[in-house]
Design an enzyme around this catalytic site. Structure first.
Site, PDB file in Angstrom:
ATOM      1  N   GLY A 169      15.032 -59.507 157.366  1.00 35.38           N
ATOM      2  CA  GLY A 169      14.471 -58.339 158.327  1.00 35.38           C
ATOM      3  C   GLY A 169      13.359 -57.505 157.634  1.00 35.38           C
ATOM      4  O   GLY A 169      12.489 -58.369 157.356  1.00 35.38           O
ATOM      5  N   GLY A 170      13.519 -56.415 157.461  1.00 40.06           N
ATOM      6  CA  GLY A 170      12.136 -55.458 156.877  1.00 40.06           C
ATOM      7  C   GLY A 170      12.004 -56.040 155.606  1.00 40.06           C
ATOM      8  O   GLY A 170      10.634 -55.756 155.052  1.00 40.06           O
ATOM      9  N   GLY A 404     -20.345 -78.977 161.572  1.00 42.41           N
ATOM     10  CA  GLY A 404     -20.249 -77.504 161.140  1.00 42.41           C
ATOM     11  C   GLY A 404     -19.322 -77.509 159.891  1.00 42.41           C
ATOM     12  O   GLY A 404     -19.526 -76.634 159.037  1.00 42.41           O
ATOM     13  N   ALA A 405     -18.335 -78.509 159.576  1.00 47.24           N
ATOM     14  CA  ALA A 405     -17.562 -78.711 158.574  1.00 47.24           C
ATOM     15  C   ALA A 405     -18.382 -78.666 157.320  1.00 47.24           C
ATOM     16  O   ALA A 405     -17.939 -78.038 156.110  1.00 47.24           O
ATOM     17  CB  ALA A 405     -16.585 -79.432 158.454  1.00 47.24           C
TER      18      ALA A 405
END
Length: 510
Positions: A169-170, A404-405
């Site tokens: 949960g939280g 681009g790498a």
């Protein structure tokens, strides 16, 4: 006076007994240690100073006023790990299942506030059933108070979460905002909604281990950075890991004694990268042969294995390593590896830990699943992280650095301080085959001509010299001298000062 002393000792014995012998035995029967036993293993002997031992909850609903335990389900305080101060909280599952109440949260918040004030890390040992239902919104408010402190402490002091039982949960959001999460195999799990809720809403039948166990979070979700077989091993590894980290963002990482010659030559590295550029090799071999005493603490080892992230020491000082792994997906960058490396780089930059980048990357992984998943924005995270980093940055290109790498992997253009290449490095827009198919499309049917054009392209670009001629590579170095050159480079950067333009904060492409 004697009466008060006797009462004090009685209360201390009661507090140290947690939820009682029966519940402690139940905890041990599951192969789990108690909250206090965990602190004893984590911290140096006799160094723990406890806070708020006698605090109890204030709830009067559902008959809760009839049941109170000293400490209210969490042990908090400070101590030392190898002589260095750390604040710690350890949730006690024997008391109300370790559930978080208003006062439980207040105890955690107190030590987090003190940690920020006194500039020391926080380690949280999580073992909790979640919010204490009897307290309703007060327990939810307690979680939010903890979350706010996690946020304000981020980048100021290291925060480490160790999941040693349930975390649901939280409760999962506080660990998620810390810097590193470690789990225990088969006895810890994390999820926002449990198996019963999942079954009700989606009709999926799944176990807690499958949904949020250590294997799931270290191999699939990337939520956890590592997992170990039991409480004892986990706490020992956290102690080892802690030794790599500075105490705060103004402190230097600890320098440890080392017995490894910085000028050590490793001639086996001269044959590490195979002559055939399509044959893989293990980049970890290079990392271990560069590091002091071959010591590497790998982070997220079992997730996105096409990139390696972790900590080593060079001349006794901590260095963060980011390295492509040719053994997996040929070392391509994809969504998962980009996210993994970007977060690691940002941590290192936050805490002034120098970065060593080892490059063998043929590009970004192609495919519809990558494009639909947002590889553009995820790849940009890594680009952004390296570009904004002001720590010392040393890069070594071992083989492929395409497209681009090449830019993304801490290139000279992203303010790399020292950018080296091995003689086997190939720095180009793309591989020879793909380049020839584009450049000489009209000749593609002539196999002899294609072979000739491919050889011409390889001779021209499949080497480090074009980049070196332009000053994008500072030096072409022999592989066997990598440790020597990298150690010398970082030594010259010890007093590096670099600043980005003033801003409230950046807007990294999340």
């Amino acid at each position: 006076m004697n009466d008060i002393v006797s009462e004090l000792e009685r209360r201390r014995v009661e507090a140290r007994s947690g939820g009682g012998a029966k519940r402690v035995a139940a905890q041990h029967s599951k192969g789990k240690l108690t909250a206090r036993e965990r602190i004893e293993l984590l911290l140096d002997e006799n160094s723990f100073e406890e806070f708020d031992m006698f605090v109890t909850h204030r709830c009067t609903d559902f008959g809760m006023e009839q049941t109170k335990f000293s400490g209210d389900g969490v042990v908090t305080g400070w101590g030392t790990i190898n002589g260095r101060m750390v604040y710690v909280f350890s949730q006690d599952f024997t008391v109300f299942g370790g559930s978080l109440s208003e006062t439980h949260a207040a105890k955690i918040c107190k030590i987090m506030d003190m940690a920020v004030q006194n500039q020391a890390p926080v380690i949280g040992l999580n073992d909790s059933g979640g919010a204490r239902i009897q307290e309703g919104v007060a327990s939810l408010a307690g979680y939010a108070e903890v979350f706010q402190r996690n946020i304000l402490a981020s980048g100021v002091i290291p925060q480490i979460s160790v999941i040693m039982g349930p975390c649901a949960g939280g409760a999962v959001y506080s660990p998620a905002m810390t810097d590193f999460i470690f789990m225990v195999q088969d006895s810890s799990y994390m999820f926002v909604t449990g198996p019963d809720v999942v079954k009700t809403v989606t009709n999926e039948i799944i176990t807690a281990e499958e949904l949020g166990g250590a294997t799931t979070h270290t191999t699939k979700s990337s939520v956890a950075d590592g997992a170990y077989s039991n409480d004892v091993e986990t706490l020992a590894e956290v102690r080892r890991f802690f030794d790599f980290l500075p105490l705060n963002n103004r402190d230097k990482s600890p320098t440890r004694p080392f017995y490894d010659d910085p000028a050590r030559l490793e001639h086996s590295l001269d044959t590490l990268a195979p002559e055939n550029p399509n044959v893989p090799y293990d980049m970890k071999e290079l990392i271990l042969k560069i590091a002091d005493e071959g010591d590497l603490f790998e982070v997220k080892e079992n997730f996105a294995k096409n990139i390696i992230t972790g900590f080593i020491r060079l001349e006794g000082s901590t260095v963060g390593v980011v390295a492509n792994q040719p053994m997996v997906l040929a070392g391509c960058l994809d969504i998962d590896s980009s996210r993994k490396a970007a977060r690691f780089v940002r941590f290192c930059d936050s805490f002034d830990i120098p970065l060593l980048t080892l490059v063998d990357v043929p590009g970004f992984l192609p495919g519809t699943s990558q494009e639909y998943g947002g590889i553009i924005v995820h790849g940009a995270k890594l680009l952004f992280a390296f570009g904004e980093a002001t720590v010392p940055k040393v890069t070594v290109i071992t083989r492929k650095a395409y497209g681009g790498a090449y830019d993304v992997m801490s290139s000279k253009h992203l303010r790399g301080d020292y950018n080296y290449a091995w003689p086997s490095a190939q720095i180009a827009v793309m591989g020879a085959k793909g380049a020839v198919e584009i450049l000489y499309r009209s000749e593609i049917n002539d196999s002899e001509l294609v072979k000739q054009r491919t050889e011409e392209y390889e001779n021209r670009f499949a080497n480090p010299f074009v980049a070196a001629e332009k000053g994008f590579i500072d030096e072409v170095i022999m592989p066997h001298s990598t440790r020597l050159r990298v150690c010398r480079a970082f030594a010259t950067l010890r007093n590096k000062k670099a600043q980005n333009p003033w801003k409230k904060h950046d807007n990294i492409p999340l």
